[in-house]
Design a protein around this motif. Structure first.
Motif, PDB file in Angstrom:
ATOM      1  N   GLU A  70       0.808  -1.206   0.000  1.00 42.46           N
ATOM      2  CA  GLU A  70       0.000   0.000   0.000  1.00 42.46           C
ATOM      3  C   GLU A  70       0.847   1.263   0.000  1.00 42.46           C
ATOM      4  N   ARG A  71       2.144   1.117   0.196  1.00 41.68           N
ATOM      5  CA  ARG A  71       3.006   2.279   0.295  1.00 41.68           C
ATOM      6  C   ARG A  71       3.326   2.835  -1.085  1.00 41.68           C
ATOM      7  N   PRO A  72       3.346   4.168  -1.224  1.00 39.86           N
ATOM      8  CA  PRO A  72       3.774   4.756  -2.505  1.00 39.86           C
ATOM      9  C   PRO A  72       5.220   4.380  -2.809  1.00 39.86           C
ATOM     10  N   LEU A  73       5.534   4.327  -4.083  1.00 44.77           N
ATOM     11  CA  LEU A  73       6.896   4.034  -4.520  1.00 44.77           C
ATOM     12  C   LEU A  73       7.664   5.350  -4.595  1.00 44.77           C
ATOM     13  N   VAL A  74       8.704   5.461  -3.786  1.00 44.89           N
ATOM     14  CA  VAL A  74       9.475   6.703  -3.688  1.00 44.89           C
ATOM     15  C   VAL A  74      10.873   6.475  -4.233  1.00 44.89           C
ATOM     16  N   ALA A  75      11.284   7.310  -5.174  1.00 48.94           N
ATOM     17  CA  ALA A  75      12.624   7.220  -5.761  1.00 48.94           C
ATOM     18  C   ALA A  75      13.509   8.301  -5.170  1.00 48.94           C
ATOM     19  N   GLY A  76      14.729   7.934  -4.814  1.00 52.56           N
ATOM     20  CA  GLY A  76      15.736   8.889  -4.378  1.00 52.56           C
ATOM     21  C   GLY A  76      16.803   9.022  -5.447  1.00 52.56           C
ATOM     22  N   VAL A  77      17.267  10.248  -5.673  1.00 54.29           N
ATOM     23  CA  VAL A  77      18.248  10.526  -6.726  1.00 54.29           C
ATOM     24  C   VAL A  77      19.454  11.236  -6.125  1.00 54.29           C
ATOM     25  N   ASP A  78      20.645  10.741  -6.436  1.00 53.19           N
ATOM     26  CA  ASP A  78      21.873  11.411  -6.007  1.00 53.19           C
ATOM     27  C   ASP A  78      22.976  11.061  -7.003  1.00 53.19           C
ATOM     28  N   GLN A  79      24.110  11.728  -6.856  1.00 51.14           N
ATOM     29  CA  GLN A  79      25.196  11.538  -7.815  1.00 51.14           C
ATOM     30  C   GLN A  79      26.552  11.492  -7.130  1.00 51.14           C
ATOM     31  N   ALA A  80      27.492  10.870  -7.826  1.00 50.42           N
ATOM     32  CA  ALA A  80      28.907  10.940  -7.484  1.00 50.42           C
ATOM     33  C   ALA A  80      29.635  11.381  -8.747  1.00 50.42           C
ATOM     34  N   PHE A  81      30.893  11.785  -8.593  1.00 47.83           N
ATOM     35  CA  PHE A  81      31.613  12.354  -9.729  1.00 47.83           C
ATOM     36  C   PHE A  81      33.020  11.771  -9.793  1.00 47.83           C
ATOM     37  N   LEU A  82      33.476  11.534 -11.026  1.00 46.35           N
ATOM     38  CA  LEU A  82      34.790  10.927 -11.242  1.00 46.35           C
ATOM     39  C   LEU A  82      35.326  11.335 -12.601  1.00 46.35           C
ATOM     40  N   ASP A  83      36.460  12.023 -12.612  1.00 44.93           N
ATOM     41  CA  ASP A  83      37.168  12.341 -13.856  1.00 44.93           C
ATOM     42  C   ASP A  83      36.258  12.986 -14.906  1.00 44.93           C
ATOM     43  N   ASP A 121       5.978   7.003  -7.679  1.00 42.58           N
ATOM     44  CA  ASP A 121       4.907   7.940  -7.344  1.00 42.58           C
ATOM     45  C   ASP A 121       5.463   9.294  -6.931  1.00 42.58           C
ATOM     46  N   LEU A 122       6.669   9.279  -6.374  1.00 47.19           N
ATOM     47  CA  LEU A 122       7.289  10.492  -5.852  1.00 47.19           C
ATOM     48  C   LEU A 122       8.794  10.367  -6.023  1.00 47.19           C
ATOM     49  N   VAL A 123       9.435  11.476  -6.398  1.00 43.25           N
ATOM     50  CA  VAL A 123      10.893  11.488  -6.547  1.00 43.25           C
ATOM     51  C   VAL A 123      11.475  12.530  -5.602  1.00 43.25           C
ATOM     52  N   VAL A 124      12.480  12.119  -4.836  1.00 45.47           N
ATOM     53  CA  VAL A 124      13.179  13.006  -3.912  1.00 45.47           C
ATOM     54  C   VAL A 124      14.572  13.255  -4.471  1.00 45.47           C
ATOM     55  N   LEU A 177      12.160   2.910  -3.282  1.00 42.31           N
ATOM     56  CA  LEU A 177      11.713   2.248  -2.059  1.00 42.31           C
ATOM     57  C   LEU A 177      10.198   2.190  -2.016  1.00 42.31           C
ATOM     58  N   ARG A 178       9.681   1.045  -1.574  1.00 43.21           N
ATOM     59  CA  ARG A 178       8.275   0.940  -1.205  1.00 43.21           C
ATOM     60  C   ARG A 178       8.250   0.569   0.264  1.00 43.21           C
ATOM     61  N   GLY A 179       7.840   1.530   1.099  1.00 40.56           N
ATOM     62  CA  GLY A 179       8.072   1.358   2.517  1.00 40.56           C
ATOM     63  C   GLY A 179       9.569   1.362   2.753  1.00 40.56           C
ATOM     64  N   GLY A 180      10.064   0.425   3.510  1.00 41.60           N
ATOM     65  CA  GLY A 180      11.496   0.327   3.751  1.00 41.60           C
ATOM     66  C   GLY A 180      12.204  -0.649   2.835  1.00 41.60           C
ATOM     67  N   ASN A 181      11.497  -1.172   1.843  1.00 41.82           N
ATOM     68  CA  ASN A 181      12.064  -2.193   0.958  1.00 41.82           C
ATOM     69  C   ASN A 181      12.561  -1.582  -0.346  1.00 41.82           C
ATOM     70  N   VAL A 182      13.789  -1.925  -0.723  1.00 42.12           N
ATOM     71  CA  VAL A 182      14.335  -1.475  -1.998  1.00 42.12           C
ATOM     72  C   VAL A 182      13.710  -2.299  -3.120  1.00 42.12           C
ATOM     73  N   VAL A 183      13.084  -1.610  -4.064  1.00 42.17           N
ATOM     74  CA  VAL A 183      12.421  -2.259  -5.194  1.00 42.17           C
ATOM     75  C   VAL A 183      13.335  -2.305  -6.410  1.00 42.17           C
ATOM     76  N   GLU A 184      14.105  -1.235  -6.620  1.00 43.24           N
ATOM     77  CA  GLU A 184      14.980  -1.184  -7.796  1.00 43.24           C
ATOM     78  C   GLU A 184      16.111  -0.200  -7.530  1.00 43.24           C
ATOM     79  N   ARG A 185      17.271  -0.529  -8.083  1.00 42.67           N
ATOM     80  CA  ARG A 185      18.410   0.389  -8.101  1.00 42.67           C
ATOM     81  C   ARG A 185      18.938   0.449  -9.521  1.00 42.67           C
ATOM     82  N   THR A 186      19.275   1.630  -9.960  1.00 39.92           N
ATOM     83  CA  THR A 186      19.864   1.757 -11.280  1.00 39.92           C
ATOM     84  C   THR A 186      20.800   2.959 -11.290  1.00 39.92           C
TER      85      THR A 186
END
Length: 254
Positions: free
Chosen positions: A54-67, A121-124, A77-86
């Motif tokens: 029942e939890r909305p699917l929330v995506a978190g976005v961040d970056q790292a940098f190299l050369d 459903d939501l992107v942070v 995440l859906r609730g506290g469970n990781v659904v996908e990483r890319t």
């Protein structure tokens, strides 16, 4: 996910004047009010198996940098469970310029969204939304491009004013961030909130986060969902895990 509004995709080859003009156009169509297909109160880090679906699917976005490259990571995440990483690895075309972050990092982030199978459903975002000189920070710009409800979470205040002393505040404290002369908005316009997510006895000088709506969320909803997503750390869990994933991918490239 692919752009819904490709006419707003940030182009790093543009002149500064063209970039700023595009940001103003983005701000005109951005909606800093709730327009979501889920109950914001259902956003949480609960791992209760009976509630996860029942939890909305929330995506978190961040970056790292190299050369001269950006490693853009997304964790869903859906609730506290990781659904996908890319992630996606792309070349950076311009240096960092305050207020024009979306033109440096927007293309790389959109490349990561192209690789994402889930439909959040939501992107942070790790960056500002409405708290921006032209009311169109990274979270607003890409939220409009993708037409997805979005929230910006910045570690530093880009512009605007907080009518309160932010130092030493207890966890849970929040105060409005209002437009000032640096913002293309009437003085006193509510842009977002300073939010103290955590405080630690071992380090009493923890600065607050600066939370603002990106697109299709209100300032109040933005700070409420960030509060629910901070699971024992300063940063909300979706962007914290995206930061971890970006660093893992960076290490693999070194």
């Amino acid at each position: 996910m692919t752009p819904v509004r490709p006419e707003f995709v940030p182009d790093p080859s543009q002149s500064r004047e063209e970039m700023e003009a595009l940001q103003r156009r983005v701000a005109e169509v951005a909606r800093f009010e709730d327009d979501v297909d889920f109950d914001p109160a259902a956003v949480s880090l609960s791992t209760d198996a009976t509630l996860t679906g029942e939890r909305p699917l929330v995506a978190g976005v961040d970056q790292a940098f190299l050369d001269g490259r950006a490693i853009s990571a997304i964790v869903c995440l859906r609730g506290g469970n990781v659904v996908e990483r890319t992630h996606a690895v792309t070349e950076l075309e311009i240096p960092y310029i305050p207020g024009l972050l979306s033109f440096r990092e927007g293309g790389p982030i959109l490349a990561a969204f192209e690789a994402l199978e889930a439909d959040p459903d939501l992107v942070v975002f790790d960056g500002s939304g409405h708290i921006h000189f032209r009311q169109a920070g990274l979270a607003t710009h890409l939220g409009v491009v993708l037409d997805v409800p979005s929230v910006g979470v910045a570690k530093n205040l880009l512009c605007g004013r907080v009518d309160a002393d932010v130092e030493g505040r207890p966890a849970g404290w929040r105060a409005p961030v209002l437009a000032d002369d640096d913002v293309d908005a009437p003085d006193g316009t509510l842009l977002g909130y300073a939010y103290q997510s955590r405080q630690y006895d071992s380090n009493p000088v923890i600065n607050p986060l600066y939370v603002s709506p990106g697109h299709r969320t209100s300032a109040e909803t933005a700070v409420d969902v960030v509060e629910r997503l901070c699971g024992g750390y300063k940063l909300p869990e979706p962007t914290r895990l995206a930061d971890v994933h970006a660093d893992e991918c960076k290490t693999a490239l070194e």
